[in-house]
Design a protein around this motif. Structure first.
Motif, short mmCIF file in Angstrom:
data_model
loop_
_atom_site.label_atom_id
_atom_site.label_comp_id
_atom_site.label_asym_id
_atom_site.label_seq_id
_atom_site.Cartn_x
_atom_site.Cartn_y
_atom_site.Cartn_z
N PRO A 23 0.56 -1.35 0.40
CA PRO A 23 -0.02 -0.01 0.22
C PRO A 23 1.29 0.99 -0.45
CG PRO A 23 0.21 -1.13 2.35
CD PRO A 23 0.42 -1.91 1.12
N ALA A 24 1.74 0.91 0.59
CA ALA A 24 2.88 2.83 0.47
C ALA A 24 4.13 2.45 -1.08
CB ALA A 24 4.12 2.99 1.78
N ASP A 25 3.23 1.89 -1.53
CA ASP A 25 4.90 1.56 -2.80
C ASP A 25 3.86 2.64 -3.70
OD1 ASP A 25 5.91 1.61 -5.57
OD2 ASP A 25 6.64 -0.91 -4.76
N ALA A 26 3.71 3.16 -4.17
CA ALA A 26 2.47 4.43 -5.06
C ALA A 26 3.32 3.92 -6.71
CB ALA A 26 2.69 5.96 -5.10
N GLU A 27 4.35 3.34 -7.14
CA GLU A 27 5.21 3.38 -8.16
C GLU A 27 3.96 2.24 -8.84
OE1 GLU A 27 8.99 2.94 -10.37
OE2 GLU A 27 9.34 3.85 -8.93
N ALA A 28 4.19 1.01 -7.72
CA ALA A 28 3.89 -0.38 -7.98
C ALA A 28 2.31 -0.19 -9.18
CB ALA A 28 4.09 -1.56 -6.43
N MET A 29 1.55 0.82 -7.63
CA MET A 29 0.47 0.77 -7.72
C MET A 29 -0.32 1.75 -9.14
SD MET A 29 -1.26 1.90 -3.73
CE MET A 29 -2.10 1.11 -2.22
N VAL A 30 0.11 2.74 -9.06
CA VAL A 30 0.24 2.80 -10.32
C VAL A 30 0.87 2.13 -11.84
CG1 VAL A 30 0.99 4.96 -12.51
CG2 VAL A 30 0.78 5.25 -9.76
N ARG A 31 1.62 1.08 -11.83
CA ARG A 31 2.09 -0.06 -12.82
C ARG A 31 0.28 -0.57 -12.60
NH1 ARG A 31 7.04 0.59 -10.79
NH2 ARG A 31 7.00 -1.78 -9.47
N ALA A 33 -7.19 8.93 -7.75
CA ALA A 33 -6.30 10.05 -7.41
C ALA A 33 -4.89 10.75 -8.55
CB ALA A 33 -5.31 10.10 -6.08
N ALA A 34 -4.53 9.66 -9.61
CA ALA A 34 -3.90 9.03 -10.66
C ALA A 34 -5.10 9.76 -11.64
CB ALA A 34 -3.79 7.41 -10.80
N ARG A 35 -6.22 9.54 -11.58
CA ARG A 35 -6.41 10.64 -12.70
C ARG A 35 -7.02 11.44 -11.91
NH1 ARG A 35 -11.99 8.77 -12.82
NH2 ARG A 35 -12.18 9.03 -15.20
N SER A 36 -6.44 12.31 -11.02
CA SER A 36 -7.03 13.55 -10.51
C SER A 36 -5.65 14.86 -12.08
CB SER A 36 -6.65 13.94 -9.31
OG SER A 36 -5.21 14.22 -9.52
N VAL A 37 -5.07 13.55 -12.38
CA VAL A 37 -3.43 14.38 -13.87
C VAL A 37 -4.16 15.02 -14.51
CG1 VAL A 37 -1.39 13.49 -14.47
CG2 VAL A 37 -2.02 12.85 -11.95
N ASP A 38 -3.83 15.84 -14.72
CA ASP A 38 -4.24 16.19 -16.38
C ASP A 38 -2.71 15.79 -17.12
OD1 ASP A 38 -5.13 17.70 -18.92
OD2 ASP A 38 -5.70 19.41 -17.56
N THR A 39 -3.92 15.24 -18.33
CA THR A 39 -2.54 13.89 -18.78
C THR A 39 -2.57 15.43 -19.99
OG1 THR A 39 -3.87 13.36 -20.11
CG2 THR A 39 -3.50 11.66 -17.76
N SER A 40 -3.09 16.24 -20.45
CA SER A 40 -2.94 16.84 -21.74
C SER A 40 -1.93 17.80 -21.90
CB SER A 40 -4.74 17.33 -21.90
OG SER A 40 -5.42 17.98 -21.22
N VAL A 41 -1.46 18.60 -20.08
CA VAL A 41 -1.44 19.35 -19.62
C VAL A 41 0.28 19.15 -19.40
CG1 VAL A 41 -0.55 21.00 -18.22
CG2 VAL A 41 -3.25 20.84 -18.47
N ILE A 66 3.97 10.92 -17.80
CA ILE A 66 2.67 10.88 -17.22
C ILE A 66 3.09 10.24 -16.34
CG2 ILE A 66 0.07 10.62 -17.67
CD1 ILE A 66 0.39 11.33 -20.53
N GLN A 67 3.67 9.10 -16.13
CA GLN A 67 3.52 8.36 -15.35
C GLN A 67 4.08 8.46 -13.54
OE1 GLN A 67 6.57 4.93 -15.50
NE2 GLN A 67 4.92 3.37 -15.45
N GLN A 68 4.76 9.15 -14.56
CA GLN A 68 5.75 9.96 -13.01
C GLN A 68 5.14 11.03 -12.09
OE1 GLN A 68 9.69 11.91 -14.64
NE2 GLN A 68 10.02 10.09 -15.41
#
Length: 376
Positions: A276-284, A330-338, A357-359
């Motif tokens: 649960p603390a591994d944000a990178e693993a979660m996003v992947r 949380a991840a969906r709040s990122v504005d990928t177009s910007v 975008i992943q970062q």
């Protein structure tokens, strides 16, 4: 010409259950007389008509004769001389072979009311053995009326049908239709138990066994009112992704159910064990599950995983579902177009933009985790 309410509408009314659809049988009429009375013909295999006002289906009383293997191997006979009792005799279960006249009186030549009182699922006549779909229907009714006993002689007849190869001639579309309807009943495990008891389960879905684990998980999914794709994913719990694909291709399972089951089969172990603390693993993980394009499907994936885990763990909490749901929000709040526009301004392209975008998503998920930890 006389019209009778028949089948499930009569059965459910006698049980005090809501009546959703009403089937009607017309006795003493010809197709020409029905058309002259304003009914619209719609039946392909036998005469069925839509009422000119209610648009409910009205079928002419009919008899049938076995002409070949499978549920399509029948010839039907309709005429003004076919009686109501002859029509009722071709139905599957006694509780579905009760008719009601306009004055409310019941016509019950095969003891359906008695079987309702005794809570018994019993076939009407030996003609039951001519249609293998009835094996699936009885199993489905067992899942719906799970406090009804299956008559021993009916189970014996179903076993004989399987041994004679009738179940091998069921077409994939009909197997899926009845299986899906059974999964949506209150106790889908009962359907699997009946199919296994008569030997049909190994013929129609050999990949699935009615093990205690599977019985628990499909009933768990039903208890939380899960949608069909989630219930199907629970049914295939324990299968490898390749087995799920094989099953879905053979039964021609709709894409929504197939895709969800394949994601669960492929990613359930990762979902269960992602730190649960591994944000990178979660996003992947979110990316592999195509959660950004299909967020609702991912929520259903999590529900299926929770049903599977909790049915096996004695109802212990399953924190992975809220944790990954929060990560997706949380991840969906990122504005990928910007982010993509800025990256292009810096001369980046292709995978390099995807990495940016992943970062950004990883950072947002990490920040959200930190915020929740501080609040706690």
């Amino acid at each position: 010409m006389r019209t009778f309410r028949v089948g499930g509408a009569v059965r459910d009314a006698l049980l005090g259950l809501p009546v959703n659809d009403t089937d009607w049988v017309v006795v003493g009429a010809t197709p020409e007389e029905m058309i002259q009375a304003g009914y619209l013909p719609v039946g392909k295999d036998f005469p069925v008509f839509l009422h000119p006002d209610t648009r409910e289906e009205h079928a002419l009383a009919r008899t049938e004769r076995k002409t070949g293997r499978g549920y399509r191997g029948f010839s039907f006979h309709t005429s003004a001389e076919v009686t109501l009792e002859e029509d009722l005799a071709r139905r599957d279960l006694t509780i579905n072979a009760i008719a009601q006249a306009d004055d409310g009186s019941l016509i019950d030549p095969f003891g359906g009311q008695q079987d309702l009182r005794r809570k018994v699922l019993r076939h009407v006549t030996e003609s039951f053995r001519e249609d293998p779909v009835r094996i699936l229907r009885v199993a489905r009714f067992g899942a719906r009326f799970h406090d009804f006993a299956l008559a021993p002689e009916t189970l014996d007849l179903m076993r004989a049908m399987v041994a004679e190869g009738e179940a091998d001639h069921l077409v994939p579309e009909r197997v899926w239709q009845e299986l899906a309807r059974g999964l949506m009943e209150p106790r889908p495990a009962r359907m699997l138990e009946i199919l296994q008891a008569c030997g049909a389960l190994a013929r129609i879905v050999p990949e699935v066994a009615a093990s205690e684990a599977i019985l628990r998980v499909v009933d768990r999914a039903a208890s939380v009112d899960a949608p069909l794709p989630v219930r199907f994913a629970c049914l295939t719990a324990g299968l490898e992704a390749a087995q799920v694909k094989q099953l879905c291709e053979r039964l021609r399972v709709p894409n929504e159910c197939r895709e969800l089951a394949e994601v669960v089969a492929r990613e359930r172990a990762a979902i269960d064990s992602t730190p649960p603390a591994d944000a990178e693993a979660m996003v992947r993980l979110l990316e592999r599950c195509d959660a950004f394009r299909k967020p609702q499907r991912f929520e259903d994936v999590l529900l299926a995983c929770e049903c599977i885990a909790r049915s096996a763990s004695g109802e212990r909490p399953y924190p992975q579902r809220p944790q990954l749901s929060a990560a997706l929000r949380a991840a969906r709040s990122v504005d990928t177009s910007v982010i993509a526009a800025r990256a292009r301004d810096e001369g980046l392209a292709g995978d390099a933009i995807g990495q940016r975008i992943q970062q950004a998503r990883v950072q947002v998920v990490r920040d959200a985790q930190t915020s929740r930890a501080s609040a706690a």
